[in-house]
Design an enzyme around this catalytic site. Structure first.
Site, PDB file in Angstrom:
ATOM      1  N   SER A  77      29.928  25.494 -19.511  1.00 16.24           N
ATOM      2  CA  SER A  77      29.332  25.279 -20.828  1.00 16.24           C
ATOM      3  C   SER A  77      28.030  24.493 -20.765  1.00 16.24           C
ATOM      4  O   SER A  77      27.296  24.451 -21.749  1.00 16.24           O
ATOM      5  CB  SER A  77      30.322  24.582 -21.760  1.00 16.24           C
ATOM      6  OG  SER A  77      30.575  23.261 -21.317  1.00 16.24           O
ATOM      7  N   SER A  83      32.664  16.198 -12.541  1.00  7.67           N
ATOM      8  CA  SER A  83      31.941  15.085 -13.147  1.00  7.67           C
ATOM      9  C   SER A  83      32.055  15.203 -14.664  1.00  7.67           C
ATOM     10  O   SER A  83      31.941  16.302 -15.202  1.00  7.67           O
ATOM     11  CB  SER A  83      30.466  15.122 -12.738  1.00  7.67           C
ATOM     12  OG  SER A  83      29.702  14.255 -13.549  1.00  7.67           O
ATOM     13  N   THR A 140      35.214  30.215 -13.735  1.00 10.80           N
ATOM     14  CA  THR A 140      34.819  28.873 -14.136  1.00 10.80           C
ATOM     15  C   THR A 140      34.098  28.836 -15.473  1.00 10.80           C
ATOM     16  O   THR A 140      33.241  29.675 -15.743  1.00 10.80           O
ATOM     17  CB  THR A 140      33.933  28.236 -13.024  1.00 10.80           C
ATOM     18  OG1 THR A 140      33.505  26.937 -13.422  1.00 10.80           O
ATOM     19  CG2 THR A 140      32.726  29.076 -12.690  1.00 10.80           C
ATOM     20  N   ASP A 154      42.748  22.681 -12.301  1.00 13.17           N
ATOM     21  CA  ASP A 154      43.027  21.252 -12.466  1.00 13.17           C
ATOM     22  C   ASP A 154      43.170  20.871 -13.931  1.00 13.17           C
ATOM     23  O   ASP A 154      43.429  19.727 -14.247  1.00 13.17           O
ATOM     24  CB  ASP A 154      41.941  20.405 -11.806  1.00 13.17           C
ATOM     25  CG  ASP A 154      40.599  20.514 -12.511  1.00 13.17           C
ATOM     26  OD1 ASP A 154      40.209  21.639 -12.898  1.00 13.17           O
ATOM     27  OD2 ASP A 154      39.932  19.476 -12.679  1.00 13.17           O
ATOM     28  N   CYS A 167      33.599  32.536 -28.010  1.00 15.94           N
ATOM     29  CA  CYS A 167      33.632  33.694 -27.106  1.00 15.94           C
ATOM     30  C   CYS A 167      35.058  33.958 -26.627  1.00 15.94           C
ATOM     31  O   CYS A 167      35.944  33.128 -26.796  1.00 15.94           O
ATOM     32  CB  CYS A 167      32.713  33.445 -25.912  1.00 15.94           C
ATOM     33  SG  CYS A 167      33.281  32.071 -24.869  1.00 15.94           S
ATOM     34  N   CYS A 207      31.878  31.612 -17.553  1.00 14.17           N
ATOM     35  CA  CYS A 207      31.580  31.627 -18.977  1.00 14.17           C
ATOM     36  C   CYS A 207      30.465  30.613 -19.211  1.00 14.17           C
ATOM     37  O   CYS A 207      30.665  29.426 -18.967  1.00 14.17           O
ATOM     38  CB  CYS A 207      32.812  31.244 -19.795  1.00 14.17           C
ATOM     39  SG  CYS A 207      32.400  30.966 -21.539  1.00 14.17           S
ATOM     40  N   ASP A 254      35.128  23.563 -10.567  1.00 11.01           N
ATOM     41  CA  ASP A 254      35.005  22.109 -10.639  1.00 11.01           C
ATOM     42  C   ASP A 254      36.381  21.452 -10.713  1.00 11.01           C
ATOM     43  O   ASP A 254      37.187  21.762 -11.580  1.00 11.01           O
ATOM     44  CB  ASP A 254      34.169  21.703 -11.855  1.00 11.01           C
ATOM     45  CG  ASP A 254      32.762  22.296 -11.814  1.00 11.01           C
ATOM     46  OD1 ASP A 254      32.256  22.553 -10.708  1.00 11.01           O
ATOM     47  OD2 ASP A 254      32.178  22.505 -12.888  1.00 11.01           O
ATOM     48  N   ASP A 256      39.715  27.974 -10.120  1.00 11.07           N
ATOM     49  CA  ASP A 256      38.723  27.276 -10.916  1.00 11.07           C
ATOM     50  C   ASP A 256      37.742  26.647  -9.918  1.00 11.07           C
ATOM     51  O   ASP A 256      38.060  26.500  -8.738  1.00 11.07           O
ATOM     52  CB  ASP A 256      39.402  26.204 -11.778  1.00 11.07           C
ATOM     53  CG  ASP A 256      38.423  25.430 -12.630  1.00 11.07           C
ATOM     54  OD1 ASP A 256      37.540  26.051 -13.249  1.00 11.07           O
ATOM     55  OD2 ASP A 256      38.540  24.189 -12.682  1.00 11.07           O
ATOM     56  N   PHE A 270      29.112  16.869 -16.062  1.00 11.18           N
ATOM     57  CA  PHE A 270      28.904  18.226 -15.554  1.00 11.18           C
ATOM     58  C   PHE A 270      28.209  18.202 -14.189  1.00 11.18           C
ATOM     59  O   PHE A 270      27.536  17.243 -13.852  1.00 11.18           O
ATOM     60  CB  PHE A 270      28.070  19.104 -16.519  1.00 11.18           C
ATOM     61  CG  PHE A 270      28.679  19.259 -17.875  1.00 11.18           C
ATOM     62  CD1 PHE A 270      29.589  20.266 -18.126  1.00 11.18           C
ATOM     63  CD2 PHE A 270      28.336  18.407 -18.905  1.00 11.18           C
ATOM     64  CE1 PHE A 270      30.164  20.415 -19.373  1.00 11.18           C
ATOM     65  CE2 PHE A 270      28.906  18.543 -20.159  1.00 11.18           C
ATOM     66  CZ  PHE A 270      29.820  19.544 -20.393  1.00 11.18           C
TER      67      PHE A 270
END
Length: 177
Positions: A53, A16, A50, A126, A97, A89, A9, A7, A19
């Site tokens: 969004s 964060s 990752t 995480d 999706c 994504c 972030d 992953d 984001f």
């Protein structure tokens, strides 16, 4: 082929709640870039999967996401590391999706692109959704306690066979020892 799926972030860089919306906000977790370089040196293919969004929510565009990934790739190169691919994504959570983790779509794309079954492949995340996506394709779940990892560790839905590490550097030290 030795393959590992990471992953982004909370695993490679600090996360964060608002984001990561710009290259300036992308800051590596200490030791993560060097850990990826070590994987490369040991013959591992390193792929990032990752959810992003923020694109689907209109918080930033594809040009910004590409700039963030460019910074990550350049930062890795400075320590002798590289990524074999970045899968993401861009959809909002309500888009329905198949590629948004915890659904396995991104990981299935990785399997197809690299022509490899993901049985036993380390999937490092995480959050619970990272681990669930990995398990859905037969991967081995690794939880890091960076990012949302401390909170995820307390989740009663945490898969019983999850391996837990302080950070990506300690995962890699274990895999390459």
């Amino acid at each position: 082929m030795k393959l590992i799926i990471l992953d982004r972030d909370g695993v490679i860089n600090h996360d964060s709640e608002q984001f990561i919306k710009s290259p300036d906000e992308w800051k590596p977790i200490p030791g993560s870039l060097e850990a990826i370089a070590r994987l490369n040196q040991w013959g591992w293919r390193v792929v990032v999967a990752t959810n992003q969004s923020g694109v689907g929510r209109g918080l930033f565009g594809m040009d910004t996401l590409n700039a963030i990934h460019e910074k990550m790739v350049k930062s890795l190169a400075q320590v002798g590391g590289r990524l074999d691919a970045i899968f993401f994504c861009p959809h909002a959570a309500d888009a329905g999706c198949d590629c948004r983790k915890p659904k396995p779509g991104l990981l299935l794309q990785i399997s197809e692109r690299f022509n490899i079954a993901l049985d036993g492949v380390p999937v490092v995340g995480d959050s619970l959704r990272d681990l669930q996506a990995g398990i859905a394709v037969g991967g081995k779940p690794y939880l890091v306690l960076t990012g949302k990892g401390q909170k995820t560790r307390e989740d009663p839905a945490l898969p019983a066979d999850t391996l837990i590490y302080p950070d990506l550097a300690t995962v890699v030290a274990d895999l390459t020892s």
